[in-house]
Design an enzyme around this catalytic site. Structure first.
Site, PDB file in Angstrom:
ATOM      1  N   HIS A 136       0.793  -0.397   0.046  1.00 35.04           N
ATOM      2  CA  HIS A 136      -0.253   0.456   0.137  1.00 35.04           C
ATOM      3  C   HIS A 136       1.046   1.325  -0.115  1.00 35.04           C
ATOM      4  CE1 HIS A 136      -4.026   1.858   0.830  1.00 35.04           C
ATOM      5  NE2 HIS A 136      -3.100   3.016   0.946  1.00 35.04           N
TER       6      HIS A 136
ATOM      7  N   ASP B  35       2.206   8.985  -6.097  1.00 35.15           N
ATOM      8  CA  ASP B  35       2.001  10.248  -5.773  1.00 35.15           C
ATOM      9  C   ASP B  35       1.691  10.878  -5.179  1.00 35.15           C
ATOM     10  OD1 ASP B  35      -0.360   8.847  -5.669  1.00 35.15           O
ATOM     11  OD2 ASP B  35      -2.042   9.552  -7.114  1.00 35.15           O
TER      12      ASP B  35
ATOM     13  N   GLY C 194     -10.495   8.160  -1.420  1.00 40.65           N
ATOM     14  CA  GLY C 194     -10.641   9.075  -1.858  1.00 40.65           C
ATOM     15  C   GLY C 194     -11.902   9.279  -0.529  1.00 40.65           C
TER      16      GLY C 194
ATOM     17  N   GLU D  65     -11.049   3.224   7.030  1.00 35.73           N
ATOM     18  CA  GLU D  65     -10.413   4.259   7.606  1.00 35.73           C
ATOM     19  C   GLU D  65     -11.294   5.426   8.267  1.00 35.73           C
ATOM     20  OE1 GLU D  65      -7.232   6.774   5.710  1.00 35.73           O
ATOM     21  OE2 GLU D  65      -7.878   6.547   4.348  1.00 35.73           O
TER      22      GLU D  65
ATOM     23  N   ASP E 194       2.095   6.959   1.930  1.00 43.44           N
ATOM     24  CA  ASP E 194       2.350   8.296   1.105  1.00 43.44           C
ATOM     25  C   ASP E 194       3.853   8.315   1.823  1.00 43.44           C
ATOM     26  OD1 ASP E 194       0.226   8.981  -0.483  1.00 43.44           O
ATOM     27  OD2 ASP E 194      -0.884   8.835   1.833  1.00 43.44           O
TER      28      ASP E 194
END
EC number: 3.5.4.4
Length: 331
Positions: free
Chosen positions: A12, A16, A170, A200, A279
């Site tokens: 995961h 970007d 999103g 989440e 990320d």
């Protein structure tokens, strides 16, 4: 702590959400994009989490800078190449890099399919220079609505042979999964695997929907499953993998502290769960950081961490022969 006889994977990991600070700086200057700082050193706090920051709004602002500098397809290709390099340099044997072509395209109105092609080309170039196995996962960004996701899906499916799976990411509360049932029927028809960000921001019902209607065999984050005993039992029985990202969950305020993170609860319930970075560019971490945190903050033993490593390989969107090859390379 990390068992060197077991493949180290990150499943995961947003491509970007992993743009180097110096790349943001260089692309910003190359394309005349106004940046929020006047030096590389002072730019870092605007694009990376500093210290104990834990705010979803602050996190998303930093994330937005990572795509704000994607002014042309060469920039996209560069970022994809550097993602392969970063995965290899962080010690990973295998990574699944996921990306949202709509999100990457929108600031500078790039062609969505062109972004997909540039990512594929950048990854291919990276694989020539670095020893790591990489697969790609396409993302539909639900926050932009159904029509945008249709555009995104079409751009991704045009290159489905270069993808292993599709994801839904999103705003989980504003755009529930049932809005995208038709999109994921097309994904299943295309023969791709499915993972989805769920549980989440929303509750366990979002995870049930992702599994039963979208066809997800893995769930991103899924922290709210622990409030639904039937779901926990289902996850364990059906080997639905949880892609856990503890540091990211802290940074986005999904959990208020590592002590509150449900990783241990999943493990104790026999749920298949892996450690991932989410990320890494925004969080300023690598996979080894997550294993250190799992030991020091989540209380996992070395034996449990080894199991988490094995879980990652089991959960990976790979064929059995590819899995065996990963293990053989570590022997």
């Amino acid at each position: 702590m990390i068992n060197t006889s077991i493949p180290l994977v990150d499943l995961h990991r947003h491509l970007d959400g992993n743009v180097r600070v110096n790349t943001i700086w260089e692309l910003g200057h190359q394309h005349g994009i106004a940046l929020p700082a006047d030096s590389l050193e002072t730019l870092a706090p605007f694009v990376q989490i500093q210290g104990k920051e834990t705010s979803l709004v602050a996190f998303l602002k930093k994330l937005d800078w990572m795509v704000a500098v994607l002014a042309d397809l060469d920039a996209v290709k560069r970022v994809a190449y550097e993602n392969v390099a970063d995965a290899a340099l962080s010690g990973l044997d295998y990574a699944e890099l996921r990306f949202s072509p709509y999100y990457m395209a929108m600031n500078h109105k790039l062609p969505i399919e062109g972004v997909v092609e540039a990512v594929i080309d950048g990854v291919k170039a990276g694989l020539k220079d670095y020893q790591v196995k990489i697969n790609l996962i396409g993302i539909m960004s639900r926050s932009f609505g159904q029509a945008a996701c249709t555009q995104e899906l079409e751009g991704l499916l045009a290159h489905k042979q270069h993808l292993v799976a599709m994801d839904l990411a999103g705003d989980e509360l504003g755009f529930p999964g049932e809005l995208f049932n038709e999109h994921f029927k097309r994904v299943r028809d295309a023969g791709l695997a499915i993972t989805a960000h769920a549980g989440e921001a929303a509750g366990s019902q979002s995870m049930w929907q992702a599994i039963q209607e979208l066809g997800a065999t893995r769930i991103g984050h899924g922290v709210n499953a622990i409030h639904d005993p039937k779901l926990m039992e289902y996850l364990a029985k059906h080997r639905i993998g949880i892609e856990s990202c503890p540091t990211s969950n802290l940074h986005t305020s999904t959990v208020s502290s590592y002590a509150e993170h449900p990783f241990r609860t999943f493990m104790d319930a026999g749920v298949l769960i892996s450690l991932n970075t989410d990320d890494p560019g925004v969080s300023a971490i690598d996979i080894k950081h997550e294993y250190r945190i799992a030991k020091s903050e989540l209380g996992l033993s070395d034996a449990e961490l080894a199991q988490v490593q094995r879980n990652g390989v089991e959960m990976a969107f790979l064929s059995e022969s590819e899995r065996k090859a990963l293990y053989a390379a570590k022997a």
